[in-house]
Write an enzyme that holds these catalytic residues in place. Structure first.
Site, PDB file in Angstrom:
ATOM      1  N   LYS A   1       2.654   7.495   4.472  1.00 47.14           N
ATOM      2  CA  LYS A   1       1.940   7.395   3.715  1.00 47.14           C
ATOM      3  C   LYS A   1       0.671   8.839   3.596  1.00 47.14           C
ATOM      4  O   LYS A   1       0.616   9.732   4.318  1.00 47.14           O
ATOM      5  CB  LYS A   1       0.205   6.688   4.158  1.00 47.14           C
ATOM      6  CG  LYS A   1      -1.003   6.643   3.196  1.00 47.14           C
ATOM      7  CD  LYS A   1      -1.821   5.745   3.510  1.00 47.14           C
ATOM      8  CE  LYS A   1      -3.183   5.599   2.763  1.00 47.14           C
ATOM      9  NZ  LYS A   1      -4.001   4.131   3.028  1.00 47.14           N
TER      10      LYS A   1
ATOM     11  N   SER B   1      -5.575   1.124  -0.084  1.00 42.62           N
ATOM     12  CA  SER B   1      -5.065   2.320  -0.521  1.00 42.62           C
ATOM     13  C   SER B   1      -3.670   2.376  -0.429  1.00 42.62           C
ATOM     14  O   SER B   1      -2.830   3.133  -0.848  1.00 42.62           O
ATOM     15  CB  SER B   1      -5.803   3.409  -0.397  1.00 42.62           C
ATOM     16  OG  SER B   1      -5.732   3.464   1.373  1.00 42.62           O
TER      17      SER B   1
ATOM     18  N   SER C   1      -7.441  -1.593   3.709  1.00 47.26           N
ATOM     19  CA  SER C   1      -6.123  -0.699   2.917  1.00 47.26           C
ATOM     20  C   SER C   1      -4.798  -0.986   3.695  1.00 47.26           C
ATOM     21  O   SER C   1      -3.660  -0.565   3.089  1.00 47.26           O
ATOM     22  CB  SER C   1      -6.886   1.101   2.898  1.00 47.26           C
ATOM     23  OG  SER C   1      -7.628   0.766   1.674  1.00 47.26           O
TER      24      SER C   1
END
Length: 426
Positions: A73, A142, A166
């Site tokens: 990420k 996210s 997330s």
């Protein structure tokens, strides 16, 4: 577009490399080919290494994750790759060092192949990623890019982060296994922290077995994965939430799981926690905004014109929260974090929804994290199990929650329970 997992599991890739049956970079090259083929549609990646820039595993052919390609990420540093935090205007030069978690994976033989799309500073404004199962539905956030990359078969595993929902929400929407460790179990050095008391690094995979393989590298071994007990496994089923209703499809799937597990001698007992849930949701809101505002305040001051109005308003809101209220909610967090015994008695696990329902239509939002936030503020480990698809072809599933410090045991029990539901023989 057709969706299929990466052709080899984490376990199989490393087994082949260690046995000398596959080259250390063979799976990474296959990953890059899959990214090249699919990512113009899925848009899961913000940066991908070139085939000639792949780095052979540090441990050669002997590491626990030898040759396993991973996505990271884009709020976590990878040496030689830029970190952009989901804000293209702020993407700068390459990071000089790996984040601790990336370094540990690399030392075990894993091969980072790129950075995955994140919502802006891992908050609410989504990136470009689309849901592989339905391109006009959100992949969640996210950690959208990481979940979608695993779901689409571009990598067998990827790192994400969770502050509210997330990790678990994208796992649910994209139909992959998502594991959020307990707070503090994974070192966060090299990650852009936005909430000191909440942020947690986790990962996605296609099976719980593969999630376990990564946990064996990133989480210290307490030697207690499979504690023996003379009594039946007990699961506390907690479905209610004062701020959300659970869709009928998810209700039926959780009921099916309980029926299947009861047939194997598992005790599934319903519990209510409305008062604690409401208080924990308030605690999450206060702690998250207070810490997020102070973490992002310098960024807003210097680069506010690059950031969304949503983020700037969240910072302003957080700065208006008083220190007294913040400390009060930290005390709530601390007092309830170790209240498993009084609240859940002898239960081994909690079964609870991952989301209110399948991935909503639309790409301008990332869905509702209301079923995730209480576990994030408690810091307890969470495991999303994908178990079925609805009539529209969207994934549905559920999450299991473990007690403080029971990360590896949660994975071990979750693997057995998932097998009973899917019969895929992980």
């Amino acid at each position: 577009m057709p969706v299929a997992p990466f052709p080899l599991s984490v376990h199989e890739i490393s087994r082949r490399v260690r046995a000398g049956a596959a080259a250390p970079l063979a799976a990474a090259r296959a990953s890059l080919a899959a990214i090249d083929e699919m990512d113009s549609v899925i848009r899961a990646w913000s940066h991908v290494v070139g085939p000639d820039a792949l780095e052979a595993p540090e441990e050669g052919t002997g590491g626990r994750l030898a040759g396993v390609p991973i996505g990271v990420k884009d709020v976590i540093d990878v040496a030689g790759m830029p970190t952009g935090f989901g804000v293209p205007a702020l993407t700068g030069g390459a990071a000089r060092f790996d984040a601790c978690c990336v370094g540990m994976l690399r030392a075990a033989g894993a091969v980072p192949v790129g950075k995955t799309v994140t919502a802006e500073f891992a908050f609410r404004t989504p990136g470009a990623t689309r849901n592989p199962h339905a391109l006009d539905h959100t992949p969640g956030g996210s950690s959208s890019g990481s979940a979608a990359a695993v779901a689409a078969g571009m990598v067998p595993a990827a790192l994400g982060t969770q502050t509210g929902g997330s990790m678990i929400r994208p796992a649910a929407f994209c139909g992959v296994v998502g594991f959020k460790p307990g707070f503090g179990q994974v070192f966060r050095d090299g990650m852009k922290l936005t909430c000191e008391s909440l942020d947690t690094i986790g990962w996605y995979s296609n099976t719980v077995e593969d999630a376990q393989a990564i946990a064996q590298v990133l989480i210290a071994d307490d030697g207690d994965d499979n504690r023996a007990s003379d009594r039946p496994l007990t699961i506390a089923v907690q479905l209610g939430n004062p701020n959300a209703a659970l869709c009928p499809e998810s209700q039926r799937e959780i009921a099916r799981a309980c029926e299947a597990w009861r047939a194997q001698g598992v005790r599934c007992e319903s519990v209510e926690a409305a008062a604690e849930t409401g208080l924990l949701l308030r605690a999450h809101d206060v702690i998250m905004h207070y810490e997020f505002a102070r973490s992002l305040m310098p960024v807003v001051a210097r680069h506010g014109d690059c950031l969304s109005p949503v983020l700037r308003r969240a910072v302003a809101h957080g700065l208006a929260i008083g220190a007294g209220e913040y400390r009060e909610m930290l005390a709530v967090q601390a007092s309830l974090r170790h209240a498993w015994g009084p609240r859940y008695g002898g239960a081994d696990l909690i079964l609870t929804p991952s989301t209110p329902g399948p991935a909503p239509r639309g790409l301008s939002h990332t869905g509702d994290g209301v079923f995730n936030k209480i576990w994030s503020v408690l810091g307890w480990p969470c495991l999303h199990l994908p178990t079925a698809f609805n009539q529209a072809g969207l994934p549905i599933g559920m999450q299991l929650v473990g007690n403080w410090g029971d990360d590896r045991r949660l994975l071990a029990m979750g693997r057995k329970l998932h097998h009973l539901l899917t019969q895929q023989g992980e």
